[in-house]
Design an enzyme around this catalytic site. Structure first.
Site, PDB file in Angstrom:
ATOM      1  N   ALA A   1      -5.325  -3.348   0.157  1.00  0.00           N
ATOM      2  CA  ALA A   1      -5.396  -4.652  -0.504  1.00  0.00           C
ATOM      3  C   ALA A   1      -6.074  -5.694   0.376  1.00  0.00           C
ATOM      4  O   ALA A   1      -6.736  -6.604  -0.129  1.00  0.00           O
ATOM      5  CB  ALA A   1      -3.993  -5.119  -0.899  1.00  0.00           C
TER       6      ALA A   1
ATOM      7  N   THR B   1      -7.821  -0.385  -9.803  1.00  0.00           N
ATOM      8  CA  THR B   1      -6.676   0.062  -9.030  1.00  0.00           C
ATOM      9  C   THR B   1      -6.937   0.768  -7.732  1.00  0.00           C
ATOM     10  O   THR B   1      -8.047   1.197  -7.459  1.00  0.00           O
ATOM     11  CB  THR B   1      -5.841   1.030  -9.856  1.00  0.00           C
ATOM     12  OG1 THR B   1      -4.569   1.053  -9.302  1.00  0.00           O
ATOM     13  CG2 THR B   1      -6.393   2.376  -9.892  1.00  0.00           C
TER      14      THR B   1
END
Length: 182
Positions: free
Chosen positions: A167, A12
């Site tokens: 990301a 994460t």
């Protein structure tokens, strides 16, 4: 001879921002085991204490859920006092043989306080009201600091844009973003 081979779970990027009395905490949804993506839409953030606190986790999922449960118990025991609950959880984390083996971190925000509870049982309050944990945390943190300083974006918008940047850079972070606000 050497260390046991243990699968490295990276799962994460979690980012929290407080701006103008509003807090937002978000995370991506990717969970990986070694170099394999196991899941794209893992939910890593939760609202706690009657919706007044949001927390997110990074690290081994089962360990993180154990810590979240303990943290929620501490919040209930100390009337929702974020700092006190965090310090008591950290104290338990350091002294309990079982908890010391847990491999996870927590990022926690309320409307006026942001904390990181580290894997070593430390409670860290950042100076800039931005918390970031996980494999893409430094990318998200850098983006959030810049956006906080140079734009009028809301806490939610800063979290969203910063996680998108992370990301784009971190292979363990995807763009399936979930954000909660206070």
């Amino acid at each position: 001879m050497g260390q046991e081979s243990k699968p490295l779970i990276r799962s994460t990027t979690v980012l929290g921002v407080i701006r103008d009395g509003k807090a937002a905490l978000g995370s991506d949804g990717q969970m990986t085991l070694g170099n394999t993506v196991l899941k794209h839409s893992t939910r890593k953030i939760r609202s706690l204490y009657h919706g007044r606190i949001i927390t997110g986790f990074a690290g081994a999922t089962a360990d993180a859920v154990t810590l979240l449960d303990r943290f929620e118990e501490k919040l209930d025991a100390y009337g929702g006092k974020l700092e006190r609950a965090a310090v008591e959880l950290a104290r338990d984390w350091r002294t309990d043989k079982y908890l010391r083996r847990l491999e996870a971190m927590l990022a926690v925000v309320s409307q006026d306080k942001a904390l990181i509870i580290s894997g070593t049982g430390d409670v860290i309050e950042p100076e800039d009201s931005i918390v970031a944990i996980g494999s893409g945390s430094m990318y998200a943190l850098a983006a959030a600091r810049s956006l906080l300083k140079h734009t009028p974006l809301s806490a939610r918008e800063i979290v969203s844009e910063s996680l998108k940047i992370a990301a784009d850079i971190c292979i363990y972070t995807n763009d399936h973003i979930v954000i909660e606000e206070l």
